[in-house]
Enzyme design. Structure first.
Site, PDB file in Angstrom:
ATOM      1  N   GLU A  63      36.336  41.413  44.463  1.00  0.00           N
ATOM      2  CA  GLU A  63      37.479  41.367  43.538  1.00  0.00           C
ATOM      3  C   GLU A  63      38.624  40.532  44.101  1.00  0.00           C
ATOM      4  O   GLU A  63      39.684  40.419  43.494  1.00  0.00           O
ATOM      5  CB  GLU A  63      37.935  42.780  43.164  1.00  0.00           C
ATOM      6  CG  GLU A  63      38.096  43.734  44.330  1.00  0.00           C
ATOM      7  CD  GLU A  63      38.403  45.169  43.894  1.00  0.00           C
ATOM      8  OE1 GLU A  63      38.708  45.410  42.718  1.00  0.00           O
ATOM      9  OE2 GLU A  63      38.363  46.047  44.760  1.00  0.00           O
ATOM     10  N   CYS A  86      31.478  45.871  37.803  1.00  0.00           N
ATOM     11  CA  CYS A  86      32.064  47.108  37.300  1.00  0.00           C
ATOM     12  C   CYS A  86      33.451  46.878  36.697  1.00  0.00           C
ATOM     13  O   CYS A  86      34.090  47.808  36.230  1.00  0.00           O
ATOM     14  CB  CYS A  86      32.111  48.169  38.391  1.00  0.00           C
ATOM     15  SG  CYS A  86      33.004  47.628  39.853  1.00  0.00           S
TER      16      CYS A  86
HETATM   17  C1  PEP Z   1      38.152  45.978  39.173  1.00  0.00           C
HETATM   18  O1  PEP Z   1      39.108  45.568  39.832  1.00  0.00           O
HETATM   19  O2  PEP Z   1      37.507  45.258  38.373  1.00  0.00           O
HETATM   20  C2  PEP Z   1      37.726  47.370  39.273  1.00  0.00           C
HETATM   21  C3  PEP Z   1      36.655  47.803  38.661  1.00  0.00           C
HETATM   22  O3  PEP Z   1      38.507  48.199  40.003  1.00  0.00           O
HETATM   23  P1  PEP Z   1      39.880  48.860  39.457  1.00  0.00           P
HETATM   24  O4  PEP Z   1      39.988  48.545  37.993  1.00  0.00           O
HETATM   25  O5  PEP Z   1      39.762  50.300  39.753  1.00  0.00           O
HETATM   26  O6  PEP Z   1      40.895  48.153  40.283  1.00  0.00           O
HETATM   27 MG    MG Z   2      39.866  46.709  41.469  1.00  0.00          MG
END
Ligand code: PEP
Ligand code: MG
Length: 600
Positions: A442, A513
């Protein structure tokens, strides 16, 4: 301005969509109308009778809470039910009950007005506290207040009674007990003035699959019970006194949504496989225990992202190893033979780190967040890893590290993990020695060096919510730059493509995700880029599977090539929309309800 049949002007109010679907019906406004509580002076004898009446109301409220608690426990599990135990305890609190009795006797006033004064004083005190957790207890006090006063005023008190016919429940704040107290067949929808996507009641509304919108501001001001209302849980909007044209439009939309949901349900038990036989893993993203079973029932083959930090956010103190073990074991038992990816706590950024209080930061999203916290608070990281590893003896546990930016962070996490494994072995505690360890991709540097990171772990999962924010330098929560937050930006697409390629070259599987995986417009392109696993919001499971089942892998590869040839996000979206309209015309309802480029 448009008017309804009775001459009222149509009013539209925007809020936050928390549970899909469309409800049309009369409003049912919950809440105690304080105007009905009249202060009455009583004599000494009557004061004693008021005290007896007060105790009887408390008893009735407690019995009611025990029943609702039991029902909630049966339907939604321990976590949701615990709140009703708290309410029962509040009804035993001498500062509430004892103080009310003392004042009835001292001031010789009627029970409901004295109780109201006492409990509202508590509300005032709590609402001014610095501690977020204690401030949130105001909602519990309000819930208890309404329940007791309803009993004091008699069961006929309409304002907080139960629905006796279908209606859309409107409340200042939706208490878990309101959700559970209503007869399910009568509840068309829930709308509240306060609340957020992750508030307890919002989660319950989703679990119960009741359309719901929260954060509507002072909506109760515009509404009376019985007013006609439309609640759009897809767009996050309510319409009071809808004009005939609006009503007709939504009746059609509601019909279409029902057909759409029903049609998609048939795929829940079918394999997540393309027409030409390529299996694609489909998993769900969750934050709470109550979401595990519904996600699996809707076709998830596992949990691809369990955001464990919610456990930390919901407690006052840091959760102990035992707290975590007991919680995680419930998840893994509910998942049965299906895997769960436990993402280690991703605190920092917009998820306040009140447990750590390490630094005051000007740019928390670029600061002390995710894996970066672990070295500084290795004790907390180790405690969590120990709990997760112990749970790995009970089911298919996977561990994933958030916010990885470079190889050394993964090496560090691996070494701590190995150290804890040795510790558990020495202590004769069971765990799975082969528990897979993965990295979230990410941060752009991680995407670019995904080959190096893949060498250190067993799988990768792309977190587009943050990857978009960091690669485009657009704050994911800043509405002023919202239009710049584009998942179909060619720069983002190239990072995704490279991550998948790098992962495969190193022999590890690559999932996603971030919310992009839940976007039906992106599904074909992601399949074509070779994504192995889609981990999506549970509400999107059925539609994403439907798309997977209707396409061929090679047509997706061709589409992905074309997508990568465009220069702007608009060009990509125009192309994907045209393909979508052609191939999935019957799924278009979905597209209309969902903003593109969303981060949360
Ligand atoms: C993302 O950053 O895409 C992720 C799934 O994590 P979060 O939304 O919890 O930061
Ligand atoms: Mg994230």
């Amino acid at each position: 301005m448009e008017h309804d049949n009775t001459g009222h002007s149509e009013i539209r109010i925007k809020g936050v969509a928390v549970s899909q679907g469309i409800a049309i019906g009369p409003a049912f406004v919950l809440g105690v109308d304080h105007a009905e509580i009249v202060l009455r002076s009583v004599n000494e004898e009557e004061a004693e009778a008021e005290i007896v009446r007060f105790h009887a109301a408390i008893d009735k409220a407690k019995k009611e809470l025990a029943i609702i608690g039991e029902e909630t426990r049966r339907l939604l599990g321990e976590k949701n039910a615990a709140i009703f135990d708290v309410h029962q305890l509040l009804l035993e609190d001498p500062e509430l009950v004892g103080e009310t009795v003392r004042r009835i006797r001292a001031f010789k006033q009627n029970a409901e007005s004295v109780f109201l004064q006492v409990i509202e004083q508590h509300e005032q005190t709590f609402s001014h506290l610095d501690d977020e957790y204690l401030r949130a207890r105001v909602a519990d006090l309000r819930d208890v207040k309404r329940r007791v006063i309803r009993h004091l005023l008699g069961t006929q008190h309409a304002a907080s009674a139960s629905l006796t016919q279908p209606g859309v429940v409107i409340a200042t704040d939706l208490m878990p007990s309101d959700t559970m107290h209503q007869r399910r067949e009568f509840v068309l929808g829930f709308a509240t003035e306060m609340g957020s996507r992750t508030s307890h009641a919002a989660i319950m509304a989703r679990s119960l699959k009741v359309p719901s919108v929260v954060g509507l501001g002072d909506v109760c001001r515009f509404l009376n019970s019985g007013d006609p209302i439309i609640l759009d849980g897809n767009a996050g909007e309510i319409i009071i006194h809808p004009a005939p044209g609006t009503l007709q439009h939504y009746q059609l939309l509601q019909q279409r949504f029902l057909e759409y949901s029903r049609k998609l349900e048939h795929g829940r038990r079918l394999p997540s496989r393309t027409k030409d036989g390529k299996d694609i893993d489909l998993a769900g993203n969750i934050e709470f225990f109550e979401e595990v079973r519904p996600a699996l029932e809707d076709g998830a083959m596992g949990i691809g992202l369990y955001r464990t930090e919610y456990l930390y956010l919901m407690q006052d103190d840091l959760p102990s190893e035992e707290d975590q073990f007991n919680e995680y074991v419930r998840f893994i038992r509910a998942a049965g033979e299906h895997p769960i990816i436990f993402r280690t706590f991703d605190l920092g950024g917009d998820k306040a780190q009140r447990h750590f209080h390490v630094h005051q930061e000007a740019n928390p999203f670029l600061g002390f967040r995710g894996v970066r916290l672990y070295r500084e608070r290795e004790d907390v990281f180790r405690t969590q890893l120990r709990a997760i590893l112990r749970v790995s003896a009970f089911g298919r546990v996977r561990i994933m590290i958030p916010m990885v930016a470079c190889v050394s962070e993964m090496r560090y996490c691996r070494s701590v993990l190995e150290d804890i494994k040795a510790e558990l072995t020495a202590q004769n505690i069971a765990y799975n020695p082969d528990v897979p360890l993965g990295a979230m991709i990410e941060v752009p540097s991680a995407a670019v060096t995904a080959d190096l990171i893949a060498k250190e772990c067993d799988f990768l999962s792309i977190g587009t919510n943050d990857l978009v924010q960091y690669s485009l330098a657009v704050d994911r929560g800043n509405k002023y730059v919202d239009q710049l937050y584009r998942v179909f930006n060619p720069g983002v697409l190239r990072l995704i493509k490279d991550t998948i390629r790098h992962g495969h070259e190193q022999g590890v599987w690559v999932g996603m995700c971030g919310e992009m995986a839940s976007d039906p417009l992106a599904t074909m392109a992601l399949i074509g880029l070779g994504l192995d696993e889609f981990s999506v919001s549970p509400v999107s499971l059925t539609v994403i599977k439907e798309i997977i089942r209707r396409v061929n892998f090679d047509e997706c590869e061709n589409l992905a090539d074309r997508v990568l040839s465009y220069s702007t996000p608009d060009e990509v979206e125009t192309y994907l929309s045209s393909v979508f309209r052609r191939k999935f015309k019957d799924l278009l309802f979905y597209e209309t309800g969902k903003p593109r480029g969303h981060s949360n």
